[in-house]
Design an enzyme around this catalytic site. Structure first.
Site, mmCIF file in Angstrom:
data_model
loop_
_atom_site.group_PDB
_atom_site.id
_atom_site.type_symbol
_atom_site.label_atom_id
_atom_site.label_comp_id
_atom_site.label_asym_id
_atom_site.label_seq_id
_atom_site.Cartn_x
_atom_site.Cartn_y
_atom_site.Cartn_z
ATOM 1 N N CYS A 10 44.329 55.248 36.956
ATOM 2 C CA CYS A 10 44.642 53.874 36.536
ATOM 3 C C CYS A 10 44.098 52.872 37.565
ATOM 4 O O CYS A 10 44.530 52.877 38.717
ATOM 5 C CB CYS A 10 46.153 53.741 36.377
ATOM 6 S SG CYS A 10 46.736 52.049 36.170
ATOM 7 N N CYS A 13 46.779 50.455 38.967
ATOM 8 C CA CYS A 13 47.939 51.067 39.623
ATOM 9 C C CYS A 13 47.880 50.940 41.146
ATOM 10 O O CYS A 13 48.920 50.787 41.783
ATOM 11 C CB CYS A 13 48.077 52.525 39.209
ATOM 12 S SG CYS A 13 48.578 52.725 37.473
#
Length: 85
Positions: A10, A13
């Site tokens: 991600c 993230c």
């Protein structure tokens, strides 16, 4: 308890992890902050309806009281969480 749902792939993230680290210093001492890798704990992510990453879920009494999806800067995260703390 505040749970950060994330995954290694991600792209948002990593920056959100930095926000969550700073956020932990701003929260009351009785609020635990946990990180949950959805690749390792996909069942938990599905159980709580996590479909986008990063996602922060604030739990109180076993129920999710707040959900923050996507990267947000610290002031906005605090603003969204304050009514629930």
């Amino acid at each position: 308890m505040l749970v950060e749902f994330w995954a290694p792939w991600c792209t948002q993230c990593g920056p959100m992890a930095n926000v969550v680290e700073r956020l932990a210093d701003e929260l009351p001492e009785d609020v635990r902050v946990l990180k949950l890798n959805v690749e390792e704990h996909g069942d938990a992510a599905r159980e709580h309806g996590v479909r986008s990453l990063p996602s922060l879920l604030y739990f109180e009494g076993g129920a999710a009281k707040a959900r923050i999806v996507g990267f947000k800067r610290l002031p906005l995260v605090l603003q969204e969480l304050r009514p629930h703390l």
